[in-house]
Enzyme design. Sequence first.
Site, PDB file in Angstrom:
ATOM      1  CE1 TYR A  49      30.804  46.539  44.138  1.00  0.00           C
ATOM      2  CE2 TYR A  49      28.872  45.493  44.224  1.00  0.00           C
ATOM      3  CZ  TYR A  49      29.847  45.949  44.990  1.00  0.00           C
ATOM      4  OH  TYR A  49      30.213  45.835  46.237  1.00  0.00           O
TER       5      TYR A  49
HETATM    6  N1  LIG Z   1      36.482  43.780  48.207  1.00  0.00           N
HETATM    7  C1  LIG Z   1      35.560  45.080  48.825  1.00  0.00           C
HETATM    8  O1  LIG Z   1      35.876  46.816  48.826  1.00  0.00           O
HETATM    9  C2  LIG Z   1      33.968  44.140  48.606  1.00  0.00           C
HETATM   10  C3  LIG Z   1      33.101  45.291  49.518  1.00  0.00           C
HETATM   11  C4  LIG Z   1      32.114  45.100  48.892  1.00  0.00           C
HETATM   12  C5  LIG Z   1      31.688  43.611  48.933  1.00  0.00           C
HETATM   13  N2  LIG Z   1      32.122  42.764  48.224  1.00  0.00           N
HETATM   14  C6  LIG Z   1      32.062  41.356  47.164  1.00  0.00           C
HETATM   15  O2  LIG Z   1      33.065  40.179  48.255  1.00  0.00           O
HETATM   16  C7  LIG Z   1      33.716  40.063  46.932  1.00  0.00           C
HETATM   17  C8  LIG Z   1      34.531  39.416  46.887  1.00  0.00           C
HETATM   18  O3  LIG Z   1      34.758  40.502  45.952  1.00  0.00           O
HETATM   19  P1  LIG Z   1      36.991  40.204  47.227  1.00  0.00           P
HETATM   20  O4  LIG Z   1      37.298  42.023  46.851  1.00  0.00           O
HETATM   21  O5  LIG Z   1      36.325  40.225  48.765  1.00  0.00           O
HETATM   22  O6  LIG Z   1      37.544  39.305  46.171  1.00  0.00           O
HETATM   23  P2  LIG Z   1      38.127  37.350  46.269  1.00  0.00           P
HETATM   24  O7  LIG Z   1      36.690  37.260  46.130  1.00  0.00           O
HETATM   25  O8  LIG Z   1      38.374  37.793  48.273  1.00  0.00           O
HETATM   26  O9  LIG Z   1      38.980  37.265  45.453  1.00  0.00           O
HETATM   27  C9  LIG Z   1      38.718  37.692  43.967  1.00  0.00           C
HETATM   28  C10 LIG Z   1      40.271  36.881  43.732  1.00  0.00           C
HETATM   29  O10 LIG Z   1      40.717  35.492  43.536  1.00  0.00           O
HETATM   30  C11 LIG Z   1      41.060  34.760  42.258  1.00  0.00           C
HETATM   31  N3  LIG Z   1      40.031  33.625  42.513  1.00  0.00           N
HETATM   32  C12 LIG Z   1      38.717  32.945  42.881  1.00  0.00           C
HETATM   33  N4  LIG Z   1      38.829  31.795  43.268  1.00  0.00           N
HETATM   34  C13 LIG Z   1      40.211  31.893  42.496  1.00  0.00           C
HETATM   35  C14 LIG Z   1      40.601  30.079  42.822  1.00  0.00           C
HETATM   36  N5  LIG Z   1      39.966  28.712  42.615  1.00  0.00           N
HETATM   37  N6  LIG Z   1      41.823  29.652  42.798  1.00  0.00           N
HETATM   38  C15 LIG Z   1      42.504  30.868  42.103  1.00  0.00           C
HETATM   39  N7  LIG Z   1      42.318  32.610  42.367  1.00  0.00           N
HETATM   40  C16 LIG Z   1      40.791  32.499  42.736  1.00  0.00           C
HETATM   41  C17 LIG Z   1      39.541  35.683  41.716  1.00  0.00           C
HETATM   42  O11 LIG Z   1      39.976  35.539  40.342  1.00  0.00           O
HETATM   43  P3  LIG Z   1      39.941  35.272  38.512  1.00  0.00           P
HETATM   44  O12 LIG Z   1      38.158  35.859  38.602  1.00  0.00           O
HETATM   45  O13 LIG Z   1      40.867  34.329  37.963  1.00  0.00           O
HETATM   46  O14 LIG Z   1      38.989  33.383  39.442  1.00  0.00           O
HETATM   47  C18 LIG Z   1      40.212  37.291  41.787  1.00  0.00           C
HETATM   48  O15 LIG Z   1      41.155  37.323  41.367  1.00  0.00           O
HETATM   49  C19 LIG Z   1      32.775  40.685  45.283  1.00  0.00           C
HETATM   50  O16 LIG Z   1      32.656  40.329  44.668  1.00  0.00           O
HETATM   51  C20 LIG Z   1      31.327  41.695  46.654  1.00  0.00           C
HETATM   52  O17 LIG Z   1      30.801  40.378  46.119  1.00  0.00           O
HETATM   53  C21 LIG Z   1      34.159  43.060  48.530  1.00  0.00           C
END
Ligand SMILES: NC(=O)c1ccc[n+]([C@@H]2O[C@H](COP(=O)([O-])OP(=O)(O)OC[C@H]3O[C@@H](n4cnc5c(N)ncnc54)[C@H](OP(=O)(O)O)[C@@H]3O)[C@@H](O)[C@H]2O)c1
Length: 271
Positions: A49
Amino acid sequence: MIQDAAFSRLGFGVTGPHAGLGLSRSRTEALIREAVGQGVTLFDTGPAYGNGEAEKRLGQALKTLPRDRVFITTKAGIHAGRKRDFSPGAVEMSFKASIERMGCGHIDLLLLHGPSPEELDPRLIRRLTAFRERGLLRHIGVCGRGAELDTAIDLGVFDAIMAPVNDGLDDASRARLARARQAGLSVIGIEVMAGASSTANLPLSRGDLWYAARRLKQALTGTPPAESALNALDALKWAFDSGLADALVCLTTRSRNLAANARIAGLAEHT
Ligand SMILES: NC(=O)c1ccc[n+]([C@@H]2O[C@H](COP(=O)([O-])OP(=O)(O)OC[C@H]3O[C@@H](n4cnc5c(N)ncnc54)[C@H](OP(=O)(O)O)[C@@H]3O)[C@@H](O)[C@H]2O)c1
Protein backbone atom coordinates in the site's frame (compact mmCIF):
# COMPACT_ATOMS: atom_id res chain seq x y z
CA MET A 1 -7.12 -18.69 17.70
CA ILE A 2 -5.65 -15.30 18.55
CA GLN A 3 -5.83 -14.47 22.26
CA ASP A 4 -4.59 -10.91 22.71
CA ALA A 5 -6.24 -8.06 24.58
CA ALA A 6 -5.29 -5.66 21.76
CA PHE A 7 -7.06 -7.79 19.13
CA SER A 8 -10.14 -5.54 19.10
CA ARG A 9 -13.32 -6.71 17.36
CA LEU A 10 -13.22 -3.63 15.12
CA GLY A 11 -10.01 -2.95 13.24
CA PHE A 12 -8.83 0.04 11.25
CA GLY A 13 -7.47 -0.44 7.73
CA VAL A 14 -4.45 1.70 6.91
CA THR A 15 -4.68 1.20 3.17
CA GLY A 16 -6.08 2.89 0.05
CA PRO A 17 -6.46 6.63 0.67
CA HIS A 18 -4.19 6.29 3.73
CA ALA A 19 -1.34 5.09 1.53
CA GLY A 20 -0.71 8.20 -0.50
CA LEU A 21 -2.49 11.09 -2.15
CA GLY A 22 -5.95 10.20 -0.81
CA LEU A 23 -5.19 11.75 2.57
CA SER A 24 -2.35 13.75 4.10
CA ARG A 25 0.06 12.00 6.44
CA SER A 26 -1.04 14.14 9.36
CA ARG A 27 -4.74 13.32 8.77
CA THR A 28 -4.09 9.57 8.58
CA GLU A 29 -2.00 9.71 11.75
CA ALA A 30 -4.64 11.77 13.58
CA LEU A 31 -7.35 9.24 12.59
CA ILE A 32 -5.23 6.34 13.81
CA ARG A 33 -4.79 8.04 17.18
CA GLU A 34 -8.54 8.77 17.29
CA ALA A 35 -9.16 5.09 16.59
CA VAL A 36 -7.06 4.11 19.61
CA GLY A 37 -9.04 6.63 21.66
CA GLN A 38 -12.23 4.88 20.56
CA GLY A 39 -10.91 1.48 21.62
CA VAL A 40 -9.84 0.30 18.15
CA THR A 41 -6.45 -1.32 18.69
CA LEU A 42 -6.27 -3.74 15.74
CA PHE A 43 -4.60 -2.14 12.70
CA ASP A 44 -4.19 -3.70 9.28
CA THR A 45 -1.75 -2.51 6.64
CA GLY A 46 0.74 -3.88 4.10
CA PRO A 47 3.96 -3.02 2.28
CA ALA A 48 2.18 -2.92 -1.09
CA TYR A 49 0.00 0.00 0.00
CA GLY A 50 1.75 3.11 -1.28
CA ASN A 51 5.08 1.25 -1.49
CA GLY A 52 5.45 1.29 2.29
CA GLU A 53 3.84 4.70 2.87
CA ALA A 54 0.85 3.23 4.76
CA GLU A 55 3.17 1.29 7.09
CA LYS A 56 5.25 4.40 7.74
CA ARG A 57 2.14 6.38 8.69
CA LEU A 58 0.94 3.61 11.00
CA GLY A 59 4.33 3.30 12.71
CA GLN A 60 4.59 7.05 13.20
CA ALA A 61 1.08 7.34 14.64
CA LEU A 62 1.62 4.53 17.15
CA LYS A 63 5.19 5.21 18.19
CA THR A 64 4.40 6.80 21.58
CA LEU A 65 2.04 3.99 22.66
CA PRO A 66 3.18 0.96 24.66
CA ARG A 67 3.72 -1.79 22.07
CA ASP A 68 1.30 -4.20 23.75
CA ARG A 69 -1.55 -1.66 23.52
CA VAL A 70 -1.95 -2.34 19.79
CA PHE A 71 -2.16 -5.35 17.48
CA ILE A 72 -0.48 -4.81 14.10
CA THR A 73 -1.31 -6.90 11.06
CA THR A 74 0.70 -6.53 7.87
CA LYS A 75 1.18 -8.61 4.76
CA ALA A 76 3.83 -10.15 2.55
CA GLY A 77 3.97 -11.71 -0.89
CA ILE A 78 2.74 -8.72 -2.89
CA HIS A 79 5.51 -6.20 -2.72
CA ALA A 80 6.17 -2.63 -3.76
CA GLY A 81 5.03 -2.07 -7.35
CA ARG A 82 2.51 -4.96 -6.88
CA LYS A 83 5.35 -7.42 -7.59
CA ARG A 84 4.39 -10.94 -6.48
CA ASP A 85 6.93 -13.18 -4.74
CA PHE A 86 6.05 -15.78 -2.11
CA SER A 87 9.50 -17.34 -1.96
CA PRO A 88 10.71 -17.75 1.65
CA GLY A 89 13.57 -15.27 1.15
CA ALA A 90 11.33 -12.57 -0.35
CA VAL A 91 8.70 -12.98 2.37
CA GLU A 92 11.36 -12.79 5.11
CA MET A 93 12.92 -9.69 3.58
CA SER A 94 9.48 -8.13 3.25
CA PHE A 95 8.36 -8.56 6.86
CA LYS A 96 11.73 -7.48 8.23
CA ALA A 97 11.47 -4.31 6.13
CA SER A 98 7.90 -3.80 7.43
CA ILE A 99 9.13 -4.04 11.03
CA GLU A 100 11.87 -1.52 10.22
CA ARG A 101 9.47 0.93 8.53
CA MET A 102 6.94 0.75 11.38
CA GLY A 103 9.59 0.64 14.12
CA CYS A 104 7.33 -1.86 15.88
CA GLY A 105 9.84 -4.54 16.97
CA HIS A 106 7.64 -7.45 15.90
CA ILE A 107 4.52 -8.14 13.84
CA ASP A 108 1.46 -9.41 15.67
CA LEU A 109 0.02 -11.13 12.60
CA LEU A 110 1.74 -11.59 9.25
CA LEU A 111 -0.72 -12.42 6.47
CA LEU A 112 0.35 -13.91 3.18
CA HIS A 113 -1.32 -11.56 0.72
CA GLY A 114 -3.46 -13.62 -1.63
CA PRO A 115 -1.19 -16.59 -2.39
CA SER A 116 -2.30 -19.37 -4.72
CA PRO A 117 -2.71 -22.76 -2.98
CA GLU A 118 0.60 -23.86 -4.61
CA GLU A 119 2.41 -20.85 -3.19
CA LEU A 120 1.69 -22.12 0.34
CA ASP A 121 4.87 -24.12 -0.02
CA PRO A 122 6.35 -26.24 2.84
CA ARG A 123 9.63 -24.28 2.74
CA LEU A 124 7.76 -21.02 3.21
CA ILE A 125 5.66 -22.48 6.04
CA ARG A 126 8.81 -23.74 7.80
CA ARG A 127 10.41 -20.30 7.54
CA LEU A 128 7.32 -18.55 8.94
CA THR A 129 6.82 -20.98 11.81
CA ALA A 130 10.51 -20.61 12.75
CA PHE A 131 10.07 -16.83 13.01
CA ARG A 132 6.86 -17.34 14.98
CA GLU A 133 8.75 -19.50 17.47
CA ARG A 134 11.33 -16.71 17.85
CA GLY A 135 8.58 -14.11 18.40
CA LEU A 136 9.39 -11.81 15.50
CA LEU A 137 6.03 -12.87 14.12
CA ARG A 138 3.47 -13.50 16.87
CA HIS A 139 0.94 -15.09 14.53
CA ILE A 140 0.76 -16.08 10.87
CA GLY A 141 -2.15 -16.22 8.46
CA VAL A 142 -3.46 -15.94 4.94
CA CYS A 143 -5.51 -13.20 3.32
CA GLY A 144 -7.66 -14.40 0.42
CA ARG A 145 -11.08 -15.32 -0.84
CA GLY A 146 -11.06 -18.86 -2.32
CA ALA A 147 -9.24 -22.18 -2.52
CA GLU A 148 -6.07 -20.73 -0.96
CA LEU A 149 -8.05 -20.35 2.29
CA ASP A 150 -9.12 -24.01 2.16
CA THR A 151 -5.47 -24.98 1.82
CA ALA A 152 -4.52 -22.66 4.68
CA ILE A 153 -7.16 -24.23 6.95
CA ASP A 154 -6.12 -27.78 5.97
CA LEU A 155 -2.42 -27.14 6.63
CA GLY A 156 -3.17 -26.68 10.33
CA VAL A 157 -0.30 -24.24 10.96
CA PHE A 158 -1.96 -20.85 10.57
CA ASP A 159 -3.53 -18.77 13.33
CA ALA A 160 -5.86 -16.65 11.22
CA ILE A 161 -7.40 -15.92 7.86
CA MET A 162 -8.57 -12.59 6.47
CA ALA A 163 -11.48 -12.74 4.03
CA PRO A 164 -14.57 -10.84 2.85
CA VAL A 165 -17.52 -10.83 5.27
CA ASN A 166 -20.67 -9.22 3.91
CA ASP A 167 -24.26 -10.12 3.05
CA GLY A 168 -23.30 -10.90 -0.55
CA LEU A 169 -21.23 -13.97 0.45
CA ASP A 170 -22.26 -17.23 -1.16
CA ASP A 171 -22.92 -20.36 0.91
CA ALA A 172 -19.53 -21.90 0.10
CA SER A 173 -17.69 -18.83 1.40
CA ARG A 174 -19.77 -18.77 4.57
CA ALA A 175 -19.13 -22.48 5.15
CA ARG A 176 -15.37 -21.87 4.67
CA LEU A 177 -15.33 -19.18 7.36
CA ALA A 178 -17.25 -21.44 9.75
CA ARG A 179 -14.81 -24.27 9.03
CA ALA A 180 -11.84 -22.00 9.76
CA ARG A 181 -13.25 -21.05 13.15
CA GLN A 182 -14.07 -24.66 13.98
CA ALA A 183 -10.46 -25.51 13.15
CA GLY A 184 -9.30 -22.91 15.69
CA LEU A 185 -8.31 -20.10 13.34
CA SER A 186 -9.40 -16.52 13.95
CA VAL A 187 -11.32 -14.94 11.09
CA ILE A 188 -10.78 -11.27 10.26
CA GLY A 189 -13.48 -9.86 7.99
CA ILE A 190 -12.88 -7.29 5.27
CA GLU A 191 -15.05 -5.73 2.56
CA VAL A 192 -17.74 -5.48 5.20
CA MET A 193 -19.17 -2.39 3.53
CA ALA A 194 -18.52 -3.54 -0.02
CA GLY A 195 -21.36 -2.29 -2.17
CA ALA A 196 -23.16 -0.75 0.81
CA SER A 197 -25.27 2.21 -0.20
CA SER A 198 -24.11 5.56 1.12
CA THR A 199 -25.28 9.12 0.96
CA ALA A 200 -23.10 11.46 -1.06
CA ASN A 201 -20.45 13.18 1.04
CA LEU A 202 -20.36 16.91 0.47
CA PRO A 203 -18.09 18.75 0.33
CA LEU A 204 -15.89 16.22 -1.41
CA SER A 205 -12.74 15.42 0.53
CA ARG A 206 -9.41 14.16 -0.84
CA GLY A 207 -10.51 10.73 0.33
CA ASP A 208 -13.75 10.98 -1.68
CA LEU A 209 -11.76 11.83 -4.79
CA TRP A 210 -9.59 8.77 -4.14
CA TYR A 211 -12.72 6.57 -3.88
CA ALA A 212 -14.14 8.15 -7.09
CA ALA A 213 -10.90 7.35 -8.94
CA ARG A 214 -11.09 3.74 -7.68
CA ARG A 215 -14.71 3.41 -8.87
CA LEU A 216 -13.70 4.73 -12.28
CA LYS A 217 -10.81 2.26 -12.47
CA GLN A 218 -13.14 -0.61 -11.45
CA ALA A 219 -15.65 0.42 -14.14
CA LEU A 220 -12.93 0.61 -16.79
CA THR A 221 -11.45 -2.76 -15.86
CA GLY A 222 -14.87 -4.44 -15.66
CA THR A 223 -14.58 -5.26 -11.91
CA PRO A 224 -17.38 -3.25 -10.30
CA PRO A 225 -17.87 -3.80 -6.54
CA ALA A 226 -20.74 -5.99 -5.31
CA GLU A 227 -24.08 -4.30 -4.68
CA SER A 228 -25.77 -4.44 -1.29
CA ALA A 229 -29.16 -3.16 -0.16
CA LEU A 230 -27.72 -2.35 3.28
CA ASN A 231 -26.24 1.00 4.22
CA ALA A 232 -22.72 1.04 5.69
CA LEU A 233 -23.74 0.90 9.36
CA ASP A 234 -26.33 -1.81 8.77
CA ALA A 235 -23.71 -3.75 6.83
CA LEU A 236 -21.38 -3.51 9.83
CA LYS A 237 -24.13 -4.59 12.21
CA TRP A 238 -24.98 -7.47 9.88
CA ALA A 239 -21.35 -8.60 9.85
CA PHE A 240 -21.02 -8.53 13.64
CA ASP A 241 -24.34 -10.33 14.09
CA SER A 242 -23.47 -12.96 11.48
CA GLY A 243 -20.91 -14.52 13.82
CA LEU A 244 -18.74 -15.28 10.78
CA ALA A 245 -15.71 -13.35 12.04
CA ASP A 246 -13.79 -12.63 15.23
CA ALA A 247 -12.88 -9.13 14.10
CA LEU A 248 -13.84 -6.81 11.25
CA VAL A 249 -11.39 -4.40 9.65
CA CYS A 250 -12.95 -1.29 8.13
CA LEU A 251 -11.48 1.54 6.17
CA THR A 252 -12.54 5.11 6.83
CA THR A 253 -11.25 8.60 6.20
CA ARG A 254 -13.83 10.32 8.45
CA SER A 255 -13.84 10.83 12.23
CA ARG A 256 -17.61 10.64 12.39
CA ASN A 257 -17.70 7.30 10.56
CA LEU A 258 -14.94 5.94 12.77
CA ALA A 259 -16.91 6.93 15.88
CA ALA A 260 -20.12 5.42 14.48
CA ASN A 261 -18.33 2.18 13.63
CA ALA A 262 -16.78 1.97 17.11
CA ARG A 263 -20.24 2.48 18.64
CA ILE A 264 -21.69 -0.36 16.55
CA ALA A 265 -18.77 -2.54 17.66
CA GLY A 266 -19.59 -1.69 21.27
CA LEU A 267 -16.07 -0.55 22.02
CA ALA A 268 -15.42 1.37 25.21
CA GLU A 269 -13.88 4.81 24.83
CA HIS A 270 -10.37 5.10 26.22
CA THR A 271 -9.70 8.69 27.21
N1 LIG B 1 -10.71 -4.95 -0.14
C1 LIG B 1 -9.59 -5.65 -0.22
O1 LIG B 1 -9.21 -6.19 -1.28
C2 LIG B 1 -8.72 -5.83 1.00
C3 LIG B 1 -7.63 -6.72 0.93
C4 LIG B 1 -6.85 -6.91 2.06
C5 LIG B 1 -7.14 -6.22 3.20
N2 LIG B 1 -8.18 -5.34 3.27
C6 LIG B 1 -8.40 -4.63 4.54
O2 LIG B 1 -9.75 -4.31 4.72
C7 LIG B 1 -9.85 -2.90 5.03
C8 LIG B 1 -11.18 -2.39 4.64
O3 LIG B 1 -11.23 -2.14 3.23
P1 LIG B 1 -12.42 -2.60 2.34
O4 LIG B 1 -12.02 -2.47 0.94
O5 LIG B 1 -12.83 -3.92 2.85
O6 LIG B 1 -13.51 -1.44 2.64
P2 LIG B 1 -14.71 -1.35 3.68
O7 LIG B 1 -14.18 -1.14 5.06
O8 LIG B 1 -15.68 -2.45 3.48
O9 LIG B 1 -15.42 -0.02 3.17
C9 LIG B 1 -14.77 1.21 3.19
C10 LIG B 1 -15.76 2.27 2.71
O10 LIG B 1 -16.81 2.40 3.65
C11 LIG B 1 -16.98 3.76 4.01
N3 LIG B 1 -17.39 3.81 5.41
C12 LIG B 1 -16.71 3.37 6.50
N4 LIG B 1 -17.45 3.57 7.62
C13 LIG B 1 -18.60 4.15 7.22
C14 LIG B 1 -19.77 4.62 7.91
N5 LIG B 1 -19.89 4.51 9.23
N6 LIG B 1 -20.75 5.20 7.17
C15 LIG B 1 -20.65 5.32 5.82
N7 LIG B 1 -19.59 4.91 5.12
C16 LIG B 1 -18.57 4.32 5.82
C17 LIG B 1 -15.65 4.43 3.76
O11 LIG B 1 -15.82 5.78 3.41
P3 LIG B 1 -15.29 7.00 4.37
O12 LIG B 1 -13.82 7.07 4.18
O13 LIG B 1 -16.03 8.16 3.82
O14 LIG B 1 -15.69 6.65 5.79
C18 LIG B 1 -15.12 3.61 2.57
O15 LIG B 1 -15.61 4.20 1.38
C19 LIG B 1 -8.68 -2.29 4.27
O16 LIG B 1 -8.36 -1.02 4.77
C20 LIG B 1 -7.63 -3.33 4.55
O17 LIG B 1 -7.08 -3.11 5.83
C21 LIG B 1 -8.98 -5.14 2.19
